[in-house]
Design a protein around this motif. Structure first.
Motif, PDB file in Angstrom:
ATOM      1  N   ILE A   1      -2.129   0.506  -4.602  1.00 58.37           N
ATOM      2  CA  ILE A   1      -2.094  -0.777  -3.905  1.00 58.37           C
ATOM      3  C   ILE A   1      -1.738  -1.859  -4.912  1.00 58.37           C
ATOM      4  O   ILE A   1      -2.264  -1.879  -6.021  1.00 58.37           O
ATOM      5  CB  ILE A   1      -3.457  -1.083  -3.246  1.00 58.37           C
TER       6      ILE A   1
ATOM      7  N   ILE B   1       0.857  -1.189   0.000  1.00 58.05           N
ATOM      8  CA  ILE B   1       0.000   0.000   0.000  1.00 58.05           C
ATOM      9  C   ILE B   1       0.890   1.236   0.000  1.00 58.05           C
ATOM     10  O   ILE B   1       1.748   1.390   0.858  1.00 58.05           O
ATOM     11  CB  ILE B   1      -0.920   0.020   1.232  1.00 58.05           C
TER      12      ILE B   1
ATOM     13  N   MET C   1     -10.314   0.352   1.393  1.00 57.16           N
ATOM     14  CA  MET C   1      -8.979   0.932   1.371  1.00 57.16           C
ATOM     15  C   MET C   1      -8.998   2.441   1.155  1.00 57.16           C
ATOM     16  O   MET C   1      -7.978   3.095   1.257  1.00 57.16           O
ATOM     17  CB  MET C   1      -8.130   0.255   0.296  1.00 57.16           C
ATOM     18  N   SER C   2     -10.157   2.993   0.805  1.00 54.06           N
ATOM     19  CA  SER C   2     -10.308   4.444   0.627  1.00 54.06           C
ATOM     20  C   SER C   2     -11.789   4.756   0.564  1.00 54.06           C
ATOM     21  O   SER C   2     -12.608   3.871   0.316  1.00 54.06           O
ATOM     22  CB  SER C   2      -9.622   4.892  -0.671  1.00 54.06           C
TER      23      SER C   2
END
Length: 196
Positions: free
Chosen positions: A80, A52, A119-120
């Motif tokens: 990523i 990441i 992840m976001s």
């Protein structure tokens, strides 16, 4: 020992403890129609960890005779990357490769979930994919395939509410076109007098 058993043994030897991920834990993430699983019915299994990358950009201002000053500009898009291993015993390798290729070539973007969390707050798209065929059977069908996926954050719309307001103008006033023409004429006359 047939070719598949040999390939599976080689895979277990190569990836060591990661091979244990194939058993018992269930879904660990997903990207659109793609599921990352780690049980006997797995579709794909991440190996060699997940990378990441988060970073920011700064502008550097040079100052004569002094150390440059750094000023924060913006947050860069998150990246990523992960490697997945497809085993013919647990999944249809050709179907998964076709699905990933379709997502890449159609520019699809989805939320990326790993370890049960997004992840976001934004979606991701697959920036690049590379496929390595590790083993095939006697008829040339792939039985072990390693795919490297690189994701990048996808921000479709800019939230204008979070942008800083434009700087306030100071000591300015509106001037009519007539005043501008009058001023220009005045300056032209001054220039003509200087030339004489």
């Amino acid at each position: 020992m047939n070719i598949f058993q040999h390939a599976l043994k080689e895979f277990y030897n190569r990836y060591g403890g990661d091979a244990l991920l194939l058993y018992g834990l269930g879904k660990i993430g997903g990207f659109g129609p793609l599921s990352f699983r780690v049980n006997p019915n797995s579709i794909v299994s991440p190996s060699n960890g997940v990378s990441i990358s988060k970073s920011s950009s700064y502008k550097k201002h040079s100052i004569l005779g002094a150390t440059p000053i750094a000023e924060y500009s913006y947050r860069n898009l998150r990246k990523i990357s992960l490697e997945i291993v497809l085993l013919q015993q647990y999944s249809s390798i050709d179907t998964i490769v076709e699905e990933i290729t379709r997502m890449v070539e159609n520019g699809e973007h989805y939320p990326l979930l790993l370890g049960g969390k997004e992840m976001s707050e934004h979606d991701f798209y697959i920036e690049s994919v590379s496929e390595t065929i590790q083993y095939t059977n006697s008829s040339g069908k792939t039985i072990v395939c390693v795919i490297k996926l690189s994701f990048e954050e996808y921000i479709e719309n800019i939230d204008r509410d979070i942008l800083p307001p434009p700087p306030a103008t100071q000591n300015t006033k509106k001037v009519s076109k007539r005043d501008v023409k009058k001023n220009n004429k005045k300056h032209k006359n001054k220039l003509k007098k200087k030339k004489k």
